[in-house]
Design a protein around this motif. Structure first.
Motif, PDB file in Angstrom:
ATOM      1  N   ALA A 194      -3.669  -4.219   6.058  1.00 41.69           N
ATOM      2  CA  ALA A 194      -2.828  -3.141   6.589  1.00 41.69           C
ATOM      3  C   ALA A 194      -3.652  -1.895   6.868  1.00 41.69           C
ATOM      4  O   ALA A 194      -3.459  -1.206   7.882  1.00 41.69           O
ATOM      5  N   GLY A 195      -4.606  -1.582   5.988  1.00 43.18           N
ATOM      6  CA  GLY A 195      -5.463  -0.417   6.192  1.00 43.18           C
ATOM      7  C   GLY A 195      -6.342  -0.571   7.418  1.00 43.18           C
ATOM      8  O   GLY A 195      -6.489   0.365   8.221  1.00 43.18           O
ATOM      9  N   ALA A 196      -6.934  -1.752   7.579  1.00 48.34           N
ATOM     10  CA  ALA A 196      -7.788  -1.994   8.746  1.00 48.34           C
ATOM     11  C   ALA A 196      -6.988  -1.929  10.040  1.00 48.34           C
ATOM     12  O   ALA A 196      -7.455  -1.378  11.052  1.00 48.34           O
ATOM     13  N   LEU A 197      -5.782  -2.476  10.027  1.00 49.95           N
ATOM     14  CA  LEU A 197      -4.932  -2.429  11.226  1.00 49.95           C
ATOM     15  C   LEU A 197      -4.548  -0.992  11.556  1.00 49.95           C
ATOM     16  O   LEU A 197      -4.568  -0.581  12.720  1.00 49.95           O
ATOM     17  N   LEU A 206      -2.225   6.896   7.336  1.00 52.36           N
ATOM     18  CA  LEU A 206      -1.663   5.657   6.795  1.00 52.36           C
ATOM     19  C   LEU A 206      -2.773   4.744   6.293  1.00 52.36           C
ATOM     20  O   LEU A 206      -2.659   4.136   5.218  1.00 52.36           O
ATOM     21  N   ALA A 207      -3.855   4.639   7.058  1.00 52.35           N
ATOM     22  CA  ALA A 207      -4.984   3.808   6.628  1.00 52.35           C
ATOM     23  C   ALA A 207      -5.524   4.299   5.292  1.00 52.35           C
ATOM     24  O   ALA A 207      -5.800   3.506   4.379  1.00 52.35           O
ATOM     25  N   GLY A 208      -5.676   5.614   5.159  1.00 53.22           N
ATOM     26  CA  GLY A 208      -6.171   6.179   3.906  1.00 53.22           C
ATOM     27  C   GLY A 208      -5.260   5.860   2.733  1.00 53.22           C
ATOM     28  O   GLY A 208      -5.729   5.583   1.617  1.00 53.22           O
ATOM     29  N   GLN A 209      -3.956   5.883   2.966  1.00 50.93           N
ATOM     30  CA  GLN A 209      -3.004   5.559   1.906  1.00 50.93           C
ATOM     31  C   GLN A 209      -3.176   4.113   1.439  1.00 50.93           C
ATOM     32  O   GLN A 209      -3.173   3.830   0.233  1.00 50.93           O
ATOM     33  N   HIS A 210      -3.340   3.204   2.405  1.00 50.60           N
ATOM     34  CA  HIS A 210      -3.509   1.787   2.050  1.00 50.60           C
ATOM     35  C   HIS A 210      -4.800   1.564   1.273  1.00 50.60           C
ATOM     36  O   HIS A 210      -4.803   0.889   0.239  1.00 50.60           O
TER      37      HIS A 210
END
Length: 382
Positions: A194-197, A206-210
């Motif tokens: 999810a972070g990479a996407l 959002l990536a940082g949160q994942h």
């Protein structure tokens, strides 16, 4: 279940008792206090430390803290003595996998699978081996076998997302990650996917949160650290990014892309010598990767080694005409040769392609000048 305080009191009255020490160590592990767990076990008499249960716990602590060779050295004699033991075989193969010794891991898992053919955990470790080997179809086959045995297994659902991401199936990865995280919000592999996407879509927050969530339970996750470092770079948190990426390459030293991200952070911090060292480490992994040669060209051009920089630039673009570092090196080379208009055009094309995220819509000439100044005005050696 006894509390840590109560177990500590009991062990204080019987400090050589390996069963009490093991229970206390387990209690510390459940709350993530790995150092305290290790201290308890290492405080036992030497003879007590050699018991299988204590050695197995110490090996699990080695795995949790990323010391895979130490874990293997503890587990190998235990496995030799008891090759029917599922946990010993599984963890030994995992330690070998983490050292990228895939053949050794496969050999151990062949014995384990024969003895335990209906264990989902064995199928998932086989999937991890094939995933690391780049055999995505084989990995997904093992994942599906695991799911047939345990339909809601969170690790299997997360690995499916990561496998599809690495295979380039972005819609499939997205669907699998969403399904897994709805079921298990902290599942590591699903958070990585999810972070990479999110990062690929420029959803930086959002990536940082994942990635941050993944690191809460897996602080040495190389992929999560690499992703978070890139997020920090995009947020202009360069010092933090460099620290995070240094941690990432220590955890995942064979990942070329992470070495490149670290080198870019170092360039932006003016650490030209550090960037060169990182690009050379990347070249040790693959001498034929264009981005590594392009990065080296940038360093050489910035430090006045013009002929070397030109040669590295040409090598990079021959290997990969679209490589970002090679194209940026070409922009620098054109600028140094007095061809400002062509240099700006080259840089503008990189921006237009989205190859330099975070600067879309800005004036290419001004951005190029700021970037060159940033790399050279703060130049340091470490």
């Amino acid at each position: 279940m006894l509390s840590i305080d109560r177990l500590t009191q009991y062990l204080a009255s019987d400090p050589a008792n390996p069963d009490l020490a093991g229970e206390l160590a387990d209690a510390y592990v459940r709350v993530g206090r790995y150092r305290d767990a290790a201290d308890v076990l290492h405080a036992l008499p030497v003879a007590a430390q050699q018991r299988q249960g204590i050695q197995f716990r110490l090996a699990q602590l080695d795995l949790a803290t990323g010391d895979y060779l130490a874990a293997e050295q503890r587990l190998s004699p235990l496995w030799t003595a008891d090759q029917q033991n599922l946990a010993l075989g599984h963890d030994l193969a995992f330690a070998q996998l983490c050292q990228h010794r895939l053949g050794d891991a496969r050999a151990v898992l062949a014995v384990v699978e024969a003895a335990h053919p209906t264990q989902a955990a064995v199928q998932l470790l086989l999937a991890r081996v094939e995933l690391l080997a780049g055999n995505f179809a084989g990995a997904e086959q093992h994942i599906e076998t695991a799911l047939s045995l345990e339909p809601l297994d969170a690790t299997a659902l997360g690995l499916r997302a990561l496998c599809r991401l690495d295979a380039g199936d972005m819609p499939g990865a997205d669907a699998a990650a969403v399904a897994c995280l709805q079921h298990t919000p902290d599942q590591h592999e699903a958070l990585l996917a999810a972070g990479a996407l999110a990062l690929s879509r420029q959803q930086v927050e959002l990536a940082g949160q994942h990635f941050s969530r993944a690191l809460q339970r897996h602080p040495n996750s190389g992929r999560a650290l690499s992703g978070l470092g890139q997020v920090q770079m995009l947020g202009n948190q360069l010092e933090q990014a460099e620290q995070t990426l240094q941690h990432a390459v220590a955890a995942m030293p064979d990942h070329i892309g992470t070495w490149h991200a670290l080198a870019w952070a170092q360039l932006l911090l003016g650490d030209i010598a550090g960037a060169e060292a990182s690009y050379r480490d990347a070249l040790l992994l693959d001498r034929n990767f264009g981005e590594s040669h392009g990065g080296l060209a940038i360093v050489e051009l910035l430090t006045g080694r013009v002929s070397e920089g030109e040669a590295s630039m040409r090598r990079a673009l021959k290997l990969d005409p679209a490589c970002v570092s090679g194209r940026y090196a070409k922009s620098l080379w054109l600028q140094q040769n007095g061809k400002e208009a062509e240099s700006t055009a080259e840089f503008a094309e990189l921006i237009a392609r989205g190859a330099l995220p975070g600067i879309e819509g800005q004036d290419p000439a001004q951005v190029a000048q700021r970037l060159r100044s940033r790399m050279t005005s703060r130049s340091i050696t470490r």
